[in-house]
Motif scaffolding. Structure first.
Motif, PDB file in Angstrom:
ATOM      1  N   TYR A   1     -11.275  47.842  94.959  1.00 40.02           N
ATOM      2  CA  TYR A   1     -11.226  49.050  94.130  1.00 40.02           C
ATOM      3  C   TYR A   1     -12.400  49.969  94.474  1.00 40.02           C
ATOM      4  N   ALA A   2     -13.594  49.387  94.477  1.00 44.74           N
ATOM      5  CA  ALA A   2     -14.802  50.186  94.698  1.00 44.74           C
ATOM      6  C   ALA A   2     -14.802  50.834  96.073  1.00 44.74           C
TER       7      ALA A   2
ATOM      8  N   TYR B   1      -0.530  46.074  86.366  1.00 41.90           N
ATOM      9  CA  TYR B   1      -0.864  44.823  87.046  1.00 41.90           C
ATOM     10  C   TYR B   1      -2.280  44.819  87.627  1.00 41.90           C
ATOM     11  N   GLN B   2      -2.958  45.959  87.598  1.00 42.16           N
ATOM     12  CA  GLN B   2      -4.319  46.038  88.118  1.00 42.16           C
ATOM     13  C   GLN B   2      -5.336  45.767  87.002  1.00 42.16           C
TER      14      GLN B   2
ATOM     15  N   MET C   1     -11.553  48.879  87.232  1.00 38.41           N
ATOM     16  CA  MET C   1     -11.424  50.082  88.059  1.00 38.41           C
ATOM     17  C   MET C   1     -12.123  51.268  87.410  1.00 38.41           C
ATOM     18  N   LYS C   2     -11.942  51.417  86.113  1.00 37.86           N
ATOM     19  CA  LYS C   2     -12.547  52.538  85.392  1.00 37.86           C
ATOM     20  C   LYS C   2     -14.067  52.470  85.469  1.00 37.86           C
TER      21      LYS C   2
ATOM     22  N   PRO D   1     -13.288  38.845  92.257  1.00 41.32           N
ATOM     23  CA  PRO D   1     -14.318  39.661  92.908  1.00 41.32           C
ATOM     24  C   PRO D   1     -13.808  40.448  94.108  1.00 41.32           C
ATOM     25  N   ARG D   2     -12.833  39.899  94.815  1.00 41.58           N
ATOM     26  CA  ARG D   2     -12.320  40.643  95.975  1.00 41.58           C
ATOM     27  C   ARG D   2     -11.593  41.908  95.518  1.00 41.58           C
ATOM     28  N   CYS D   3     -10.943  41.852  94.364  1.00 37.95           N
ATOM     29  CA  CYS D   3     -10.253  43.036  93.843  1.00 37.95           C
ATOM     30  C   CYS D   3     -11.270  44.107  93.444  1.00 37.95           C
TER      31      CYS D   3
END
Length: 204
Positions: free
Chosen positions: A95-96, A123-124, A129-130, A89-91
């Motif tokens: 990203y957002a 690695y992401q 992200m999309k 969730p932190r990632c």
């Protein structure tokens, strides 16, 4: 198309810039990465992004505000809201945050669309992200230009080497630094992931 390209770093910009220019697009780089730790690493990555801009003839706008405290508050809050480590969730929060900041800057400064060099990394969490970028595009009323740059990852590494750019060994945040170097974290992570798999199998 006039595109604002969020730059997570100089090395990851190598292939996307080459690829987008080959497609006839006009680019401006945008560095906004308050997640990076420690400060020396943050400064190094800004300097490398600007160095890449100079060598590639790319104008770069850099937000040099070191906002680690805000990042940590947001990251820890995200972890509390959702404990499932597998989905990081932190990632998703990170990203957002970066993509929204890019979208707002793009809209306010007359760009046709925005995108990010994050989409070059294998690695992401690519689909996360999309999805975030598409939602932000709708909310901020600015198109998101999507392309999967991962096919050019190896080529980008070679370009980076030729340009003699500093290439970092971890994503950037304090959490990814721990994940990169801590054997204890890796062991605990494997145990937690095994437990999650066992839970899912028992529920199936």
């Amino acid at each position: 198309m006039k595109i604002l390209l969020h730059m997570c770093c100089g090395p990851c910009s190598c292939y996307p810039v080459q690829n987008l220019r080959a497609g006839g697009h006009e680019l401006t780089g945008y560095f906004f990465n308050p997640n990076i730790h420690p400060y020396k690493e943050f400064k190094q990555r800004i300097d490398t992004a600007m160095e890449f801009g100079d060598k590639a003839g790319l104008a770069v706008v850099a937000d040099k505000n070191y906002d680690l405290r805000t990042f940590l508050r947001r990251a820890l809050s995200a972890e509390k809201r959702e404990e499932t480590l597998a989905e990081k969730p932190r990632c998703r929060m990170c990203y957002a945050w970066r993509l929204r900041k890019t979208a707002v800057y793009a809209r306010e400064n007359g760009f046709d669309a925005f995108t990010s060099t994050l989409f070059v990394s294998p690695y992401q969490l690519h689909n996360v992200m999309k999805d975030a970028a598409e939602k932000i595009a709708r909310a901020e009323n600015i198109p998101f230009f999507y392309e999967d740059f991962r096919t050019g990852w190896d080529e980008g590494v070679e370009i980076c080497k030729k340009l003699e750019l500093y290439r970092q060994p971890y994503c950037g945040c304090i959490f990814s630094e721990e994940e990169r170097y801590s054997n204890r974290w890796k062991k605990d992570h494997k145990k937690k992931m095994r437990k999650l798999r066992e839970q899912k199998e028992s529920e199936a």
